[in-house]
Design an enzyme around this catalytic site. Sequence first.
Site, PDB file in Angstrom:
ATOM      1  N   GLU A   1      24.911  44.461  10.134  1.00 16.57           N
ATOM      2  CA  GLU A   1      25.205  45.696   9.368  1.00 16.57           C
ATOM      3  C   GLU A   1      26.598  45.646   8.735  1.00 16.57           C
ATOM      4  O   GLU A   1      27.266  46.675   8.603  1.00 16.57           O
ATOM      5  CB  GLU A   1      25.068  46.950  10.246  1.00 16.57           C
ATOM      6  CG  GLU A   1      23.710  47.148  10.867  1.00 16.57           C
ATOM      7  CD  GLU A   1      22.574  47.195   9.862  1.00 16.57           C
ATOM      8  OE1 GLU A   1      22.833  47.490   8.684  1.00 16.57           O
ATOM      9  OE2 GLU A   1      21.426  46.924  10.241  1.00 16.57           O
ATOM     10  N   GLY A   2      26.985  44.468   8.316  1.00 15.13           N
ATOM     11  CA  GLY A   2      28.294  44.286   7.695  1.00 15.13           C
ATOM     12  C   GLY A   2      29.313  43.828   8.720  1.00 15.13           C
ATOM     13  O   GLY A   2      29.628  44.563   9.647  1.00 15.13           O
TER      14      GLY A   2
END
Lengths: 596, 596
Positions: free
Chosen positions: A439-440
């Site tokens: 998620e980054g």
Amino acid sequence: MTYSAPVKDMLFNMEHLARIEQVAQIPGFEEAGLETAQAVLEECAKLCEGVVAPLNVPGDVNPSSFRDGKVATTPGFAEAFRQYAEGGWQGLQHPVDFGGQGLPKTIGAACVEMLNSANLSFALCPLLTDGAIEALLTAGSDALKATYLEKLISGQWTGTMNLTEPQAGSDLALVRTKAEPQADGTYKVFGTKIFITYGEHDMAENIVHLVLARVAGAPEGVKGISLFVVPKFLVNADGSLGERNDVHCVSIEHKMGIKASPTAVLQYGDNGGATGYLVGEENRGLEYMFIMMNAARYAVGMQGIAVAERSYQHAVQYARERVQSRPVDGSVKASATIIHHPDVRRMLMTMRAYTEGCRAMASVAAAAYDAAHHHADAQVREANAAFYEFMVPLVKGYSTEMSLEVTSLGVQVHGGMGFIEETGAAQYYRDAKILTIYEGTTAIQANDLVGRKTGRDGGQTARAIAAQIEKTEGELHADGSAAAKVVAVRLEQARKAFLDVVDFVVAQSRNDPNAVYAGSVPYLMLAGNLVAGWQMGRALLAAQQLLRKGQDEAFMRAKMVTAQFYAEHILTQAQGLRDAIVDGGASVMALPMDAF
Amino acid sequence: MTYSAPVKDMLFNMEHLARIEQVAQIPGFEEAGLETAQAVLEECAKLCEGVVAPLNVPGDVNPSSFRDGKVATTPGFAEAFRQYAEGGWQGLQHPVDFGGQGLPKTIGAACVEMLNSANLSFALCPLLTDGAIEALLTAGSDALKATYLEKLISGQWTGTMNLTEPQAGSDLALVRTKAEPQADGTYKVFGTKIFITYGEHDMAENIVHLVLARVAGAPEGVKGISLFVVPKFLVNADGSLGERNDVHCVSIEHKMGIKASPTAVLQYGDNGGATGYLVGEENRGLEYMFIMMNAARYAVGMQGIAVAERSYQHAVQYARERVQSRPVDGSVKASATIIHHPDVRRMLMTMRAYTEGCRAMASVAAAAYDAAHHHADAQVREANAAFYEFMVPLVKGYSTEMSLEVTSLGVQVHGGMGFIEETGAAQYYRDAKILTIYEGTTAIQANDLVGRKTGRDGGQTARAIAAQIEKTEGELHADGSAAAKVVAVRLEQARKAFLDVVDFVVAQSRNDPNAVYAGSVPYLMLAGNLVAGWQMGRALLAAQQLLRKGQDEAFMRAKMVTAQFYAEHILTQAQGLRDAIVDGGASVMALPMDAF
């Protein structure tokens, strides 16, 4: 190793830091006061402690497996998910219109933490389903909503996020998956997606993939990406399941941790094209995906807090039982349990302070989310939105980075036993390492913090937060206790360090982007450290007041000690981070590439 | 993933920091100048790169296994150990009298690093054999030396250290293994030892266990522990192998990392008693064991440096190949290799700076060891011994703690691929976590630093080191380059922080031992940070001078940049550590035990 949900700490945060009674004045949340919160948390704790937590080790030992295109999850997972769904937990924060409970994030976030403490791998399935629900709620057509939302919210079906491709990880401009428009308004999707969490499994009847792809002729880069729903099974008009769609799992990954969660490689369109349905408009896929991602990023931050809490509980239990060596202060004249030893205490306090600080930060952020989305007053919404947006990279980045340190300390407290897999401490260490990546990555969060959250408004939101912190410092000085003064002094130092960095980021982003982005992760760590420390300062003030009223002395004193520890041992890192960022940018990029 | 030994950096340290030409003036080391060092390192690199490194992944995937009392090591390990032994590497630092090469630690340490970079699991067998050799050399009778040393030094047999029992880890006072004297002067040994690295394996004909045990009637606690040699096979008078001794492996552990190295549970005396031979005198076992442990602690520090180097090389290679996103400075107008991105550079520089700093510290410590043990002048020996003893907990504690951060960054550079086991980065992360635990946890090293190394001489050695650092600061100022000044300023700040802590430790050790020991690990981290930074400062000075002479410009410039990075990004942590230690002692112990 049992798990005991920290319900008391969660309710303390909600009541005194996130101010849930204010959330309960927001239209639609009238029922969502402290009493509701308590009832929900206690019920959720039962499920997490009793049903989900016992599956954590089995999931690690006997992970999801792949055979002939199918994934078998760990025995017990499907049944636990059935109980989770039937209890209505998937719908906790989702609209009543589609069968959800419509509770605020202020309450929901605590449930997310519990589920993840119980079992990170298990919790990923609901986490990603939440993301799919958010995307459909925001951008889906009425038809898509009607077809998918109730089934997702009830937990009959689950959702996934399909962004990554072998050549496109952080860089979504490189997405190559194709979507070809069909005469009937649907699309045929072709391509390969990797790292798809719960991309295939046996816990639900259908899987609803949300897939980034390019329509032929779309602009290059991220402006040409669209979002599609691609269900594993097509859905008939009456809602029943139809034909198998042309999306297939070709393998799952062999990972260091979160082994029970299947990480799938999905192949779209090998047999004529997978049928997909456009979400919203063409070429706005990235925007919609960010909705899912922002929700998911916050949730991954909760995963960091959750695994830190679990690791802490495990370490405390061991430290109370394991007997080694005499205390250095002579308080026991024989070998004693290791919790007597100062360095074990330092490790446990570090774990505790990080976890409580990040939990408090996340709780306050959740309340801001609720106000940002549902408050009647537009100005209040706007102010809360700015605050929440600033918090997302901190909750995600700082809480997950600290979870690496906490789970490492968790192994360390166990000594040699920590390295033996059967002890269980090592699993948290292995599991946690994904949290700073998916998620980054932390760097992607830090880019967001530097660019969209600090640079774009010229540091206004950052400075507004600093002003609030200064106010808390004043309250701490006014309180006058020794502990409050210590926290005030360290908060002030950290705040000033933060403001120096904000000035640096705002001033240099254009002139010297390399220097600014070289300091982006340290800036994120400094900001997270400060904000979590600030909330610990507020917690100390609240605890002090409640203590004077004679409430729950043991808890309040523990909170005060933990806040002081945070200030003395964690906030004190701020100046060093500032110096590295403001003075050290050049040396990061000075080595020629071929000299590495 | 290939490994390339950093021979150039090692030789730079030896020549300019450890001053190998001075070591070569010590009696017995006349041949051990820079030329010899270079020849030895290049030969060692061939073996490590070509033979041992390729077995690292196979050892993780197909670890040692246990069946019917026997351990089968990973295919290839036995043959590689044969080559290692035949090359004379086991004897590198051991006396010529027993078949060794008699080289100084200054050279030997670099070889230890290489072997560990190639394969931590493999290198543990020689590492523990070295410890057994040291103990026998120091305290063994002539008969024991005659029987065992040549075979150990030639690598025909291997050695182990048997300290730990289920109830006795850090706390050797709790050792229960018994030794009963026999009429013939031998002992019968009974007990259970755990965590015995290479306690059973198939790579050598015999295994020589060095075992801590209590003779009946010995004093309680650590003053009643004796050291015994207990060979797996008894040795006949002619040196041939005799009967199987009564020591048996009953299981090996299932570990998070270093999986190829078998970690055995050994059962002594289940069939009448294992025959053991006393080393030195009764009840002096701990003293002798410390000889082995000090050697092993230094070597484990080298393991930290080694795995950090390997992780760094892996990450650099990936960062050069992986294409994602445009550079923020606009230098490339399309997605570029990630080594262009400032945060990737920050991670790689952090990994590099920690590794080079610790390598330099360890190299200087090795030279002090050689002088301490072999210099003709007693005063020189004494001064070097004090310095070396101070360095051991730093080399062990700081180099291994930093290796956790470095290997975590190594995974992080790889993004999602880092979490996939096949990529290889995760193995270093899993392997490294044992290094802060075995041969004395970081807390045990820190206790040693606080008690024996700082408190005992009233801070004299610590202050003498600080005075040397101040001298380097003066040289850096005199040099006058911008980089040298930056390093001088940060060194001064860190040195003053260190001196504050030394004063605190010396003043408070008796009054407030809890506060002092609560800060013991942060003190170790501060001291290690400072000393490694000091050596980087000295390295910068040397590089600057050599650059002016036109020598190896690329290397010298890289060294200068790395030194500056270390000062700006790592030395800057010193003040925060000082504040936590000096001002934060009370909050570590303030939480009542039942409040955790």
